[in-house]
Write an enzyme that holds these catalytic residues in place. Structure first.
Site, PDB file in Angstrom:
ATOM      1  N   THR A 120     -26.824  13.859 -45.109  1.00 27.30           N
ATOM      2  CA  THR A 120     -28.174  13.637 -44.592  1.00 27.30           C
ATOM      3  C   THR A 120     -29.084  14.736 -45.105  1.00 27.30           C
ATOM      4  O   THR A 120     -29.997  14.488 -45.870  1.00 27.30           O
ATOM      5  CB  THR A 120     -28.272  13.589 -43.054  1.00 27.30           C
ATOM      6  OG1 THR A 120     -27.474  12.520 -42.550  1.00 27.30           O
ATOM      7  CG2 THR A 120     -29.716  13.313 -42.631  1.00 27.30           C
ATOM      8  N   TRP A 162     -18.480  12.626 -42.000  1.00 28.85           N
ATOM      9  CA  TRP A 162     -19.478  11.736 -42.623  1.00 28.85           C
ATOM     10  C   TRP A 162     -18.956  11.233 -43.979  1.00 28.85           C
ATOM     11  O   TRP A 162     -19.195  10.108 -44.349  1.00 28.85           O
ATOM     12  CB  TRP A 162     -20.785  12.473 -42.838  1.00 28.85           C
ATOM     13  CG  TRP A 162     -21.785  12.417 -41.728  1.00 28.85           C
ATOM     14  CD1 TRP A 162     -22.967  11.748 -41.733  1.00 28.85           C
ATOM     15  CD2 TRP A 162     -21.735  13.082 -40.455  1.00 28.85           C
ATOM     16  NE1 TRP A 162     -23.653  11.959 -40.547  1.00 28.85           N
ATOM     17  CE2 TRP A 162     -22.907  12.769 -39.746  1.00 28.85           C
ATOM     18  CE3 TRP A 162     -20.795  13.921 -39.837  1.00 28.85           C
ATOM     19  CZ2 TRP A 162     -23.187  13.261 -38.472  1.00 28.85           C
ATOM     20  CZ3 TRP A 162     -21.059  14.412 -38.575  1.00 28.85           C
ATOM     21  CH2 TRP A 162     -22.230  14.075 -37.902  1.00 28.85           C
ATOM     22  N   ASN A 204     -18.703   8.284 -40.161  1.00 29.61           N
ATOM     23  CA  ASN A 204     -19.940   8.154 -39.419  1.00 29.61           C
ATOM     24  C   ASN A 204     -20.823   7.029 -39.955  1.00 29.61           C
ATOM     25  O   ASN A 204     -21.207   7.020 -41.129  1.00 29.61           O
ATOM     26  CB  ASN A 204     -20.712   9.464 -39.477  1.00 29.61           C
ATOM     27  CG  ASN A 204     -22.003   9.420 -38.706  1.00 29.61           C
ATOM     28  OD1 ASN A 204     -21.999   9.359 -37.482  1.00 29.61           O
ATOM     29  ND2 ASN A 204     -23.121   9.440 -39.413  1.00 29.61           N
ATOM     30  N   GLU A 205     -21.105   6.053 -39.076  1.00 33.90           N
ATOM     31  CA  GLU A 205     -22.027   4.945 -39.363  1.00 33.90           C
ATOM     32  C   GLU A 205     -21.595   4.070 -40.537  1.00 33.90           C
ATOM     33  O   GLU A 205     -22.379   3.228 -40.998  1.00 33.90           O
ATOM     34  CB  GLU A 205     -23.447   5.464 -39.601  1.00 33.90           C
ATOM     35  CG  GLU A 205     -24.047   6.148 -38.401  1.00 33.90           C
ATOM     36  CD  GLU A 205     -25.451   6.671 -38.633  1.00 33.90           C
ATOM     37  OE1 GLU A 205     -26.130   6.986 -37.638  1.00 33.90           O
ATOM     38  OE2 GLU A 205     -25.853   6.766 -39.814  1.00 33.90           O
ATOM     39  N   GLU A 289     -25.474   9.418 -30.712  1.00 34.21           N
ATOM     40  CA  GLU A 289     -26.465  10.012 -31.603  1.00 34.21           C
ATOM     41  C   GLU A 289     -27.815   9.407 -31.297  1.00 34.21           C
ATOM     42  O   GLU A 289     -27.989   8.193 -31.309  1.00 34.21           O
ATOM     43  CB  GLU A 289     -26.119   9.810 -33.077  1.00 34.21           C
ATOM     44  CG  GLU A 289     -27.135  10.497 -34.004  1.00 34.21           C
ATOM     45  CD  GLU A 289     -26.805  10.351 -35.481  1.00 34.21           C
ATOM     46  OE1 GLU A 289     -25.625  10.534 -35.840  1.00 34.21           O
ATOM     47  OE2 GLU A 289     -27.725  10.052 -36.267  1.00 34.21           O
TER      48      GLU A 289
END
Length: 810
Positions: A120, A162, A204-205, A289
């Site tokens: 990110t 991530w 993550n995601e 989150e």
């Protein structure tokens, strides 16, 4: 990414009620009057309360177990610069984040399990760069967890990847390698005397599956980590709960279900959602989150969301992304966090309003408390009036009620009745005026209230947050920051004195892993080495490894470094590094000098549209491998010069980017080394500055870090972000991000950013009286209506000598 806050309002002393009038007032009205006088929030009866709302605080009520409110250090690099802060400022920031009764008093900390890839805001290093590698001291997350535990031994710790190094499953994240990789990370935590409470065996995601989750659970049990709980799936769905009915092993493996942005992404968090299957799954349900909002502008959404995730969705945990805004200001999320701490060279930091919105819950509760469902809800049954939640302590006596009236338009009287075994003794009242930008109006201790027969009244004002509690120990930290300062030139680092595996001061990995290592090729001492040996499993688009440091206001300078290639490939020096595209770290505004082992060289320009332009190139003597050379990129006005070992390779003229950071980079998998980094000031070109409105005290800002042409400018709190740094070029343009120009039309027109063309409408005079006038129209840069609030639109208007048309430069 942020919400506009109204300007602060003055505080007035509430008039006292003369004794004869007191004797004539009804008891309920007297309680209202005295509460108003005690709080000092509004004067007298200027804003009469609405009809009273009755609330029963019943200790016998059913309710779920509270799991805590916390934050996320991860998503790559958002906490990076904090470890480089000097003391005592570094400790002060940590106190505001973690120390009970001082600031945010966080109850949960989720950290990234680094994967050598941009996730990110940058890249965090892995503890295992390649198969068989292990270093438990890389990065800064271990240090952050240790500092959090030192301040609050009860804080819950959680790990989530991530991305991952490319050797995991030979590029397949959900593989048997992942299990061993996570176990080795837990082993590192043990070396640091850290007990991890929750582990997420998912990307993550991106991806998770039942088989991997079950395999990790079994491995934890078999390797002495049976106390580590599993949470999945860290995405926007409730898919784990949907699979429980047909998979008992999965149900047994999972302890909590984590969902992102359950109240909406970048939203006001007025309404939150869940699924009936998840609510009835028998598992803890977390909004794991949320946020992604400015350290001040996120306060109102936080106040709503922390209450409403439970009221609307029965979620018992709430985590804000991210922990601290401690990244370079050219980053898209540079002011997102609870505290702004992006100037380790000056020690400057700013405690956000977000801290106090969280503190209203965290300072007066603890994980393990119980929600009281019948004592929680919306005021008057109307969510626009605000919300309240009540929790009781495991001693079944103490309780805290957290109230928010963010959207209310008038004062409201609450008549509270305490029953069901809860304490009927005095309650302590804490209040925050979320409409105020004055820190003195946040988390303010009010006069205590002593119930009579278990009953008491409280008047709450609109735009506020309150905690009513029988607990003690709440408080507000008093440490203050030094003033802001710029990282000046010249800047140098010979990289000596760093422990192997650590990151060099101020150097932020954006892709790959740049860390201290013993110099090679016969050179003694310590160098910086890019240590990611293959393409990682990415979270964003894959790019070449690079790292950056410096000041977004740097304009004319030479960046120079000794370099040594360990294998075939190339090294890069970067200059005037600016904004980065949302999901592609390789799409950034920057100049690059690239030199390969074979001697091919080029000066490149990249931008946020992922376009790469070769400005100049050629061939020089081969650098080879295992040999040291000195490479330099000079930027002076529009002139760019490439040098290797003192010989000029070539120059080129390009005026696209006027200011930005410096950096180093390599080709993918190239384990090159760097030493003796030098950044020295040059001459010519432009001057980078921030424009602060004299009337408002706020800066000329591109809202939400937008780089879209046509974005109208506004006032916002000065924060040093790249969206507030303007470069005055020799052509009298005011450039931002290195490629966009301040543009204006006729009187009353919006002041916007557009692509630089050199037109007269993009030329400006910075005058001695602090006005900024457009060359084409002669009109002044103006804050609309003499507004002072964050978000006030900026236009051009007929010059009138008003302070709203004056801008100081810094």
């Amino acid at each position: 990414m942020r919400t506009d806050a109204a300007p602060a309002t003055g505080r007035r002393r509430a008039p006292s009620v003369p004794p004869p009038i007191k004797r004539l007032l009804p008891r309920a009205l007297l309680a209202v009057c005295c509460t108003l006088a005690a709080t000092g929030v509004v004067g007298g009866f200027a804003r009469p309360a609405e009809a009273a709302t009755a609330i029963t605080l019943n200790g016998a009520s059913a309710g779920r177990t509270f799991d805590g409110v916390g934050a996320v250090s991860g998503g790559g690099g958002n906490s990076r610069l904090l470890i480089d802060y000097p003391e005592p400022q570094r400790g002060q920031v940590l106190d505001y984040l973690f120390k009970p009764g001082y600031g945010a008093a966080l109850q949960v900390l989720k950290v990234e399990i680094g994967g050598d890839t941009n996730s990110t805001s940058g890249a965090e290093p892995s503890h295992a760069h390649f198969r068989g590698d292990l270093d438990c001291n890389r990065g800064y997350e271990w240090w952050i967890m240790e500092e959090a535990k030192r301040r609050n031994p009860a804080i819950k710790l959680m790990g989530l990847p991530w991305g991952a190094p490319g050797w995991i499953g030979n590029g397949t994240f959900l593989s048997s390698d992942l299990t061993g990789y996570l176990l080795s990370w837990l082993g590192c935590a043990r070396q640091h005397n850290l007990s991890i409470d929750y582990l997420v065996p998912a990307q993550n995601e991106r991806q998770w599956n039942a088989a991997t989750t079950i395999a990790v659970r079994n491995a934890l049990n078999a390797n002495g980590y049976g106390n580590v709980r599993i949470e999945v799936a860290e995405d926007w769905t409730y898919s784990p709960a949907d699979q429980f009915a047909g998979n008992q092993a999965l149900r047994d493996a999972v302890d909590a279900i984590g969902v992102h942005y359950s109240c909406g992404y970048l939203s006001d968090q007025k309404t939150c959602n869940s699924s009936g299957t998840a609510i009835n799954s028998g598992k803890a349900l977390w909004s794991s989150e949320n946020g992604s909002q400015d350290y001040n502008g996120g306060a109102k959404p936080l106040a709503r969301g922390i209450n409403r995730v439970y009221l609307d969705a029965k979620m018992t945990g709430y985590l804000n992304w991210d922990l601290v805004a401690s990244t370079t200001p050219n980053n898209l999320w540079s002011t997102v966090g609870l505290v702004l701490a992006n100037q380790p060279w000056s020690g400057y930091y700013s405690v956000g309003k977000d801290v106090w919105a969280i503190a209203h819950t965290t300072q007066f509760t603890a994980p393990g408390w119980k929600y009281l469902d019948s004592s929680s809800g919306y005021l008057g049954g109307n969510r626009n009036n605000g919300s309240y939640v009540t929790m009781k302590s495991p001693n079944n006596t103490d309780y805290s009620t957290v109230i928010e009236t963010v959207d209310a338009t008038a004062a409201q009287t609450l008549d509270l009745n305490v029953t069901g075994g809860l304490s009927t003794g005095p309650v302590h009242v804490w209040a925050s005026n979320l409409n105020s930008n004055n820190p003195a109006d946040l988390l303010v201790r009010q006069a205590d209230i002593t119930p009579s027969g278990g009953r008491y009244s409280l008047t709450v004002q609109p735009g506020h947050q309150y905690t009513v509690t029988t607990t003690t120990g709440g408080g507000k930290g008093s440490a203050t920051s030094p003033g802001q300062g710029s990282l000046a030139l010249p800047y140098s680092d010979d990289f000596e004195g760093y422990t192997a595996g650590r990151e060099a001061r101020y150097l932020m990995d954006m892709q790959g892993a740049f860390e201290a290592a013993a110099c090679g090729a016969g050179r003694s001492g310590t160098c910086v080495r890019q240590t990611s040996t293959q393409a990682p499993i990415t979270w964003k688009t894959l790019s070449d490894p690079y790292a950056e440091l410096g000041n977004t206001a740097w304009t004319n300078y030479t960046v120079q470094s000794d370099v040594m290639l360990e294998r075939a490939g190339y090294v890069e020096l970067l200059g005037r590094v600016g904004g980065q595209e949302l999901m592609n770290p390789g799409a950034l505004n920057a100049y690059h000098l690239r030199v390969s082992d074979g001697g091919a060289w080029s000066i490149l320009r990249t931008n946020t549209s992922a376009q790469t332009t070769t400005l100049r190139g050629g061939t020089t003597t081969a650098l080879g491998t295992g040999r040291w050379h000195t490479v330099a990129l000079a930027l002076s006005g529009s002139t760019l010069t490439a040098t290797v070992d003192g010989a000029v390779l070539g120059t080129v003229s390009d005026a696209t980017f006027g200011a930005g950071l410096a950096g180093i980079g390599t080709s993918q998998g190239q384990t090159a080394q760097f030493d003796n980094l030098r950044i020295t000031a040059g001459t010519g070109g432009g001057t980078s500055l921030a424009l602060r409105n004299v009337n408002a005290g706020r800066c000329l800002d591109v809202p939400n870090n937008s780089q879209a042409s046509g974005t109208q400018l506004a006032l916002w709190d000065c924060n040093g972000g790249a969206n507030q740094q303007w470069t005055l070029t020799n052509g009298r343009q005011l450039q931002v991000y290195g490629g966009k120009c301040l543009d204006a039309g006729g009187s009353g027109s919006r002041a916007v950013i557009t692509d630089c063309t050199g037109a007269a409408g993009q030329q400006w005079n910075l005058n001695a009286d602090n006005t900024v006038t457009n060359v084409q129209s002669g009109l002044c840069l103006d804050a609309t209506g003499a507004g002072t609030a964050n978000g006030t639109a900026v236009i051009v208007w007929t010059c009138n000598s008003g302070d709203n048309q004056k801008w100081t430069r810094s």
